[in-house]
Design a protein around this motif. Structure first.
Motif, PDB file in Angstrom:
ATOM      1  N   ASN A  81      31.727  13.672  26.924  1.00  0.00           N
ATOM      2  CA  ASN A  81      32.360  14.725  26.065  1.00  0.00           C
ATOM      3  C   ASN A  81      31.393  15.428  26.715  1.00  0.00           C
ATOM      4  O   ASN A  81      31.656  16.964  26.723  1.00  0.00           O
ATOM      5  N   HIS A  82      30.630  16.314  27.863  1.00  0.00           N
ATOM      6  CA  HIS A  82      29.718  17.043  28.062  1.00  0.00           C
ATOM      7  C   HIS A  82      28.760  16.427  29.268  1.00  0.00           C
ATOM      8  O   HIS A  82      28.147  15.638  29.045  1.00  0.00           O
ATOM      9  N   LEU A  83      28.705  17.408  30.510  1.00  0.00           N
ATOM     10  CA  LEU A  83      28.411  17.005  32.018  1.00  0.00           C
ATOM     11  C   LEU A  83      26.392  17.427  31.572  1.00  0.00           C
ATOM     12  O   LEU A  83      25.999  17.232  32.700  1.00  0.00           O
ATOM     13  N   PRO A  85      22.786  17.530  32.109  1.00  0.00           N
ATOM     14  CA  PRO A  85      22.081  16.030  32.433  1.00  0.00           C
ATOM     15  C   PRO A  85      21.188  15.294  31.502  1.00  0.00           C
ATOM     16  O   PRO A  85      21.342  13.692  31.561  1.00  0.00           O
ATOM     17  N   ASP A  86      21.233  15.460  30.077  1.00  0.00           N
ATOM     18  CA  ASP A  86      20.241  15.162  29.095  1.00  0.00           C
ATOM     19  C   ASP A  86      20.971  13.765  28.628  1.00  0.00           C
ATOM     20  O   ASP A  86      21.139  12.961  28.260  1.00  0.00           O
ATOM     21  N   HIS A  87      22.726  14.104  29.015  1.00  0.00           N
ATOM     22  CA  HIS A  87      24.040  13.013  28.132  1.00  0.00           C
ATOM     23  C   HIS A  87      24.731  12.526  30.054  1.00  0.00           C
ATOM     24  O   HIS A  87      25.235  11.406  29.537  1.00  0.00           O
ATOM     25  N   THR A  88      23.936  12.926  30.940  1.00  0.00           N
ATOM     26  CA  THR A  88      24.751  12.185  32.656  1.00  0.00           C
ATOM     27  C   THR A  88      23.994  11.097  33.250  1.00  0.00           C
ATOM     28  O   THR A  88      24.302  11.394  34.663  1.00  0.00           O
ATOM     29  N   ILE A 148      30.560  24.583  23.372  1.00  0.00           N
ATOM     30  CA  ILE A 148      29.608  23.830  22.870  1.00  0.00           C
ATOM     31  C   ILE A 148      29.327  22.495  23.579  1.00  0.00           C
ATOM     32  O   ILE A 148      29.505  21.628  23.402  1.00  0.00           O
ATOM     33  N   HIS A 149      28.101  22.542  24.703  1.00  0.00           N
ATOM     34  CA  HIS A 149      27.453  24.012  24.383  1.00  0.00           C
ATOM     35  C   HIS A 149      27.840  24.780  26.236  1.00  0.00           C
ATOM     36  O   HIS A 149      27.422  26.394  26.256  1.00  0.00           O
ATOM     37  N   TRP A 150      28.671  23.842  27.074  1.00  0.00           N
ATOM     38  CA  TRP A 150      28.701  24.081  28.060  1.00  0.00           C
ATOM     39  C   TRP A 150      30.631  24.164  27.967  1.00  0.00           C
ATOM     40  O   TRP A 150      30.904  23.834  27.543  1.00  0.00           O
ATOM     41  N   CYS A 167      28.870  15.704  20.937  1.00  0.00           N
ATOM     42  CA  CYS A 167      28.072  15.145  21.402  1.00  0.00           C
ATOM     43  C   CYS A 167      27.585  17.271  20.998  1.00  0.00           C
ATOM     44  O   CYS A 167      26.130  16.653  19.812  1.00  0.00           O
ATOM     45  N   ASP A 168      26.659  17.966  21.596  1.00  0.00           N
ATOM     46  CA  ASP A 168      26.047  18.505  21.310  1.00  0.00           C
ATOM     47  C   ASP A 168      26.130  19.078  19.462  1.00  0.00           C
ATOM     48  O   ASP A 168      25.314  19.195  18.557  1.00  0.00           O
ATOM     49  N   ALA A 169      27.726  19.595  19.181  1.00  0.00           N
ATOM     50  CA  ALA A 169      27.684  20.216  18.727  1.00  0.00           C
ATOM     51  C   ALA A 169      27.036  18.602  16.865  1.00  0.00           C
ATOM     52  O   ALA A 169      27.369  18.239  17.858  1.00  0.00           O
ATOM     53  N   ARG A 199      16.276  24.601  14.907  1.00  0.00           N
ATOM     54  CA  ARG A 199      15.404  25.558  15.541  1.00  0.00           C
ATOM     55  C   ARG A 199      16.193  24.977  17.683  1.00  0.00           C
ATOM     56  O   ARG A 199      17.185  25.693  17.522  1.00  0.00           O
ATOM     57  N   TYR A 200      17.212  23.494  16.835  1.00  0.00           N
ATOM     58  CA  TYR A 200      18.019  23.085  17.828  1.00  0.00           C
ATOM     59  C   TYR A 200      19.447  24.061  17.793  1.00  0.00           C
ATOM     60  O   TYR A 200      19.753  24.823  19.413  1.00  0.00           O
ATOM     61  N   PHE A 201      19.830  24.570  16.912  1.00  0.00           N
ATOM     62  CA  PHE A 201      20.802  25.414  17.208  1.00  0.00           C
ATOM     63  C   PHE A 201      20.323  26.508  18.253  1.00  0.00           C
ATOM     64  O   PHE A 201      21.002  27.307  18.618  1.00  0.00           O
ATOM     65  N   SER A 230      25.372  13.534  19.312  1.00  0.00           N
ATOM     66  CA  SER A 230      25.053  12.728  20.561  1.00  0.00           C
ATOM     67  C   SER A 230      23.653  13.183  20.272  1.00  0.00           C
ATOM     68  O   SER A 230      22.693  12.980  21.301  1.00  0.00           O
ATOM     69  N   HIS A 231      22.729  13.714  19.818  1.00  0.00           N
ATOM     70  CA  HIS A 231      21.464  13.973  19.229  1.00  0.00           C
ATOM     71  C   HIS A 231      21.444  14.343  17.265  1.00  0.00           C
ATOM     72  O   HIS A 231      22.244  15.052  16.838  1.00  0.00           O
ATOM     73  N   GLY A 232      20.386  12.982  17.083  1.00  0.00           N
ATOM     74  CA  GLY A 232      20.007  13.606  16.093  1.00  0.00           C
ATOM     75  C   GLY A 232      20.628  12.693  15.147  1.00  0.00           C
ATOM     76  O   GLY A 232      21.904  11.825  15.594  1.00  0.00           O
TER      77      GLY A 232
HETATM   78 FE1  FEO Z   1      23.936  20.479  25.937  1.00  0.00          FE
HETATM   79 FE2  FEO Z   1      22.374  17.611  24.879  1.00  0.00          FE
HETATM   80  O1  FEO Z   1      23.742  18.986  26.190  1.00  0.00           O
END
Ligand code: FEO
Length: 404
Positions: A81-83, A85-88, A148-150, A167-169, A199-201, A230-232
């Protein structure tokens, strides 16, 4: 770590990251972060998002896969969904373990697969409205949701369970442990994820707030039962809660936010601090809540979060070698990059042998579209007259917020 069942054939995997490393190399994560990925199984199996090789994350993911009888070699499709590197970041190693899996992303995402990881084959670009039939009644849909976010980001949809993989959203900092669903967390844990989510937002997404609103509009027609970021936490009891929360945060970009003041200050020898105390007395007299952050002692991650959430800001810094106190220059640079627009702001500060902060400050905030209360500066220690003026300035800012 075990996979958690979201619905029949739909699973959440995650890796908890506990580290002194900074997220994106900038933001502290004292309570960690989770990297979530998802499996959807029909006749074929799709893995949605991956991890980076960070504090054992690939092994944590492998353990989750093993708990549902899978390993990386048995994945038919890897959906990115998003490149970022935390996800790829682990993609090259995934490719070694599974040379046959097809990798799906938006066209911009596929370009990043090539430039980041030098993977050139087995790639499929998808666009808005495309679907992937896994067989067995599982069909995934794709929605391009840029920024969201790239620019390459997309959201994946599984209609039978009503799961939106975002993903990040709708994400948050903070590890999950062995629970992932919103209904499994206590009230205290929800407060934690709300704080860490904001804080993440503010740290990651505030520059892209308008795109959050666009993505929510784009997916508004779906019968969303589960929001799976993909977080939380994964939101299955009340998915609308996290959507509404994100829309609220997005609405703070460029306009009024919470009726509250962030007092952000730095002081070399306490002379500016005396002024800060006087300003706070004025704010207190008007009964507007405030939060105090000292720089550089407190990390800019929290300073930025409070600046984002508050309608009013006090910036207090002395002149340092004919210019602003350097830590405040850094804070203002971050504010500019993160679009901390539309605030009501009071700047104050002391100077020693000559001024200079004012000119430097005015240049730094030019792009920020702030409504400024007239700055107040004084030489050396503030006099009684200075302190009276500073208290009045604090009250003036508080009244300006009341009138919003
Ligand atoms: Fe924009 Fe969790 O990466």
């Amino acid at each position: 770590m075990k996979a958690q069942t979201i619905a029949e054939g739909v699973y959440c995997l995650h890796a908890d990251i506990q580290t002194t490393d900074l997220f994106e190399g900038i933001w502290p994560i004292p309570d960690g972060v989770s990297l979530n990925a998802y499996v959807v199984r029909g006749e074929k199996t799709a893995l949605i998002d991956l991890v980076r090789d960070w504090t054992g994350a690939p092994q944590q993911l492998a353990d989750c896969l093993a708990s549902i009888g899978l390993d990386f070699s048995r994945i038919d499709y890897l959906i990115l969904n998003h490149l970022e590197p935390d996800h790829t970041g682990w993609l090259r190693e995934f490719r070694k373990q599974n040379p046959g899996a097809e990798i799906l992303a938006t066209a911009k995402g596929i370009n990043l697969v090539k430039t980041f990881y030098k993977v050139e084959t087995g790639l499929r670009a998808v666009k808005d409205g495309d679907t992937l039939d896994l067989g067995g009644g599982k069909v995934l849909g794709f929605f391009e949701t840029p920024n969201i976010h790239w620019p390459e980001t997309m959201i994946t949809w599984e209609p039978v369970s009503g799961t939106l993989f975002t993903c990040d959203a709708f994400g948050s900092f903070g590890t999950l442990g062995d629970r992932v669903f919103d209904d499994e967390f206590t009230e205290t844990e929800h407060v934690f994820f709300e704080d860490e989510g904001l804080r993440y937002f503010a740290n990651i997404l505030s520059s892209f707030a308008v795109f959050v609103e666009k993505a929510v509009r784009k997916t508004a027609g779906l019968d969303i039962k589960i929001v799976a970021p993909s977080h939380g936490p994964v939101w299955r009891e009340n998915p609308q809660k996290i959507i509404d929360r994100y829309l609220k945060y997005a609405s703070w970009a460029g306009g009024p936010a919470e009726k509250k003041i962030a007092v952000i200050w730095g002081s070399m020898y306490g002379q500016t601090k005396e002024g800060v105390d006087a300003v706070i007395r004025g704010i207190e007299k008007e009964g507007i809540p405030y939060v105090v952050r000292r720089v550089p002692d407190e990390n800019v991650s929290w300073v930025l979060t409070d600046a984002y959430r508050c309608s009013g800001i006090v910036l207090a810094m002395p002149t340092y070698e004919y210019a602003m106190f350097p830590p405040m220059s850094y804070v203002l640079d971050i504010f500019r990059r993160k679009h901390i627009y539309g605030k009501k702001v009071l700047r104050i500060g002391s100077w020693g042998w000559a001024g200079g902060a004012k000119k430097d400050y005015e240049a730094a905030i030019e792009a920020l579209k702030w409504t400024s209360i007239e700055s107040y500066e004084w030489p050396g220690s503030p006099t009684e007259e200075d302190l009276k003026m500073l208290e009045a300035k604090g009250a003036e800012l508080a009244r300006a917020l009341k009138a919003e």
